[in-house]
Write an enzyme that holds these catalytic residues in place. Structure first.
Site, PDB file in Angstrom:
ATOM      1  N   ASP A  24     117.943  90.476 -21.237  1.00 29.73           N
ATOM      2  CA  ASP A  24     117.637  89.132 -21.761  1.00 29.73           C
ATOM      3  C   ASP A  24     117.274  89.090 -23.247  1.00 29.73           C
ATOM      4  O   ASP A  24     116.379  88.329 -23.646  1.00 29.73           O
ATOM      5  CB  ASP A  24     116.504  88.499 -20.945  1.00 29.73           C
ATOM      6  N   LYS A 129     121.991  86.021 -14.875  1.00 28.65           N
ATOM      7  CA  LYS A 129     121.026  85.968 -13.783  1.00 28.65           C
ATOM      8  C   LYS A 129     120.266  84.647 -13.808  1.00 28.65           C
ATOM      9  O   LYS A 129     119.790  84.227 -14.858  1.00 28.65           O
ATOM     10  CB  LYS A 129     120.065  87.173 -13.882  1.00 28.65           C
ATOM     11  N   LYS A 132     114.268  85.854 -12.681  1.00 29.92           N
ATOM     12  CA  LYS A 132     113.627  86.826 -13.559  1.00 29.92           C
ATOM     13  C   LYS A 132     114.158  88.238 -13.271  1.00 29.92           C
ATOM     14  O   LYS A 132     114.310  89.036 -14.187  1.00 29.92           O
ATOM     15  CB  LYS A 132     112.099  86.787 -13.384  1.00 29.92           C
ATOM     16  N   VAL A 157     113.317  92.048 -22.826  1.00 31.28           N
ATOM     17  CA  VAL A 157     112.144  91.167 -22.804  1.00 31.28           C
ATOM     18  C   VAL A 157     112.153  90.307 -21.540  1.00 31.28           C
ATOM     19  O   VAL A 157     113.212  90.016 -20.996  1.00 31.28           O
ATOM     20  CB  VAL A 157     112.132  90.262 -24.054  1.00 31.28           C
ATOM     21  N   THR A 158     110.947  89.898 -21.106  1.00 33.77           N
ATOM     22  CA  THR A 158     109.662  90.349 -21.595  1.00 33.77           C
ATOM     23  C   THR A 158     109.103  91.406 -20.630  1.00 33.77           C
ATOM     24  O   THR A 158     109.472  91.425 -19.468  1.00 33.77           O
ATOM     25  CB  THR A 158     108.627  89.195 -21.702  1.00 33.77           C
ATOM     26  N   CYS A 162     110.652  89.566 -16.955  1.00 27.97           N
ATOM     27  CA  CYS A 162     111.971  89.995 -16.468  1.00 27.97           C
ATOM     28  C   CYS A 162     112.128  91.507 -16.410  1.00 27.97           C
ATOM     29  O   CYS A 162     112.844  92.025 -15.537  1.00 27.97           O
ATOM     30  CB  CYS A 162     113.071  89.351 -17.306  1.00 27.97           C
TER      31      CYS A 162
END
Ligand code: TIU
Length: 225
Positions: A24, A129, A132, A157-158, A162
């Protein structure tokens, strides 16, 4: 077999069955005007992860490792967005609303893109996705199985959201995770520390915690041999 300095004990890297998983690293989380800022966060806190991830990514590419990028986001029609997730925190701008980088956390919008510093190369799978965790409602497990991957070197992150959720999902599925402390970041320094501590506690209950330089050294030694 490269032995990588890590906690709670060295990680035995098997490069042929390891993947670099970058979670992410999207404009929505790292740039002003996106989803992260809409939640009241200082997005600048995550930017220290960019240079070390760039270095690990370059070394992993040179060594021929599988590289997988993930993005958190939703369908433009928001059919995969739980009402609870949209309402949580009562933000002034919610998921799907229009912000400075397009609709927040929506696939296809500028804010949903991976930051330009870490742009995926053709052939590197990108896993979209809705949650998370990187395994929930995605084809990540199929991709890993098809490539006989059993180890994940985790960046992104973070740390406590996630990254932790994905590492826990991976651990329950039998993957060994090495999380790189300098390559993961949080809007909350204390949660970053606690998130890493929880992974490596109890003999590595969810995995290992190491640093980028140790991985780069192991991969570089291997690719120049
Ligand atoms: N990718 C990820 O961690 N999603 C989040 O929403 N993180 C927060 O810390 N909010």
């Amino acid at each position: 077999m490269p032995l990588i300095e890590a906690e709670p004990y060295p990680f035995e890297l098997m490069p042929q069955c390891a993947a670099l998983l970058i979670i992410d690293m999207q404009r929505d989380f790292l740039e002003p005007g996106g989803f992260g800022e809409s939640l009241g966060n200082d997005v600048g806190l995550l930017r220290r992860t960019i240079a070390p991830i760039q270095a690990v990514l370059a070394a992993a590419r040179d060594a021929g490792l599988t590289i997988i990028h993930t993005r958190e986001g939703h369908r433009p029609d928001l059919a995969d967005l739980p009402a609870a997730k949209k309402a949580r925190g009562k933000p002034a701008l919610a998921i799907g609303d229009r912000g400075a980088m397009g609709r927040l956390l929506v696939r296809g919008e500028p804010g949903h893109d991976i930051i330009p510093e870490l742009r995926p190369l053709p052939g590197e799978p990108i896993v979209d996705k809705p949650g998370k965790g990187a395994f929930y409602a995605t084809d990540l497990e199929a991709i890993l199985r098809n490539r006989s991957i059993r180890q994940l070197i985790v960046c992104g992150v973070t740390t406590e959201v996630c990254v932790n959720t994905s590492v826990r999902e991976a651990n329950d599925r039998g993957y060994d995770c090495l999380v790189l402390a300098d390559c993961v970041g949080s809007y909350f320094p204390e949660f970053h520390q606690a998130g890493l501590a929880m992974i490596k506690a109890q003999g590595g209950i969810f995995g290992w915690v190491g640093r980028s330089q140790a991985v780069i050294a192991a991969l570089t030694e291997r690719s120049t041999r």
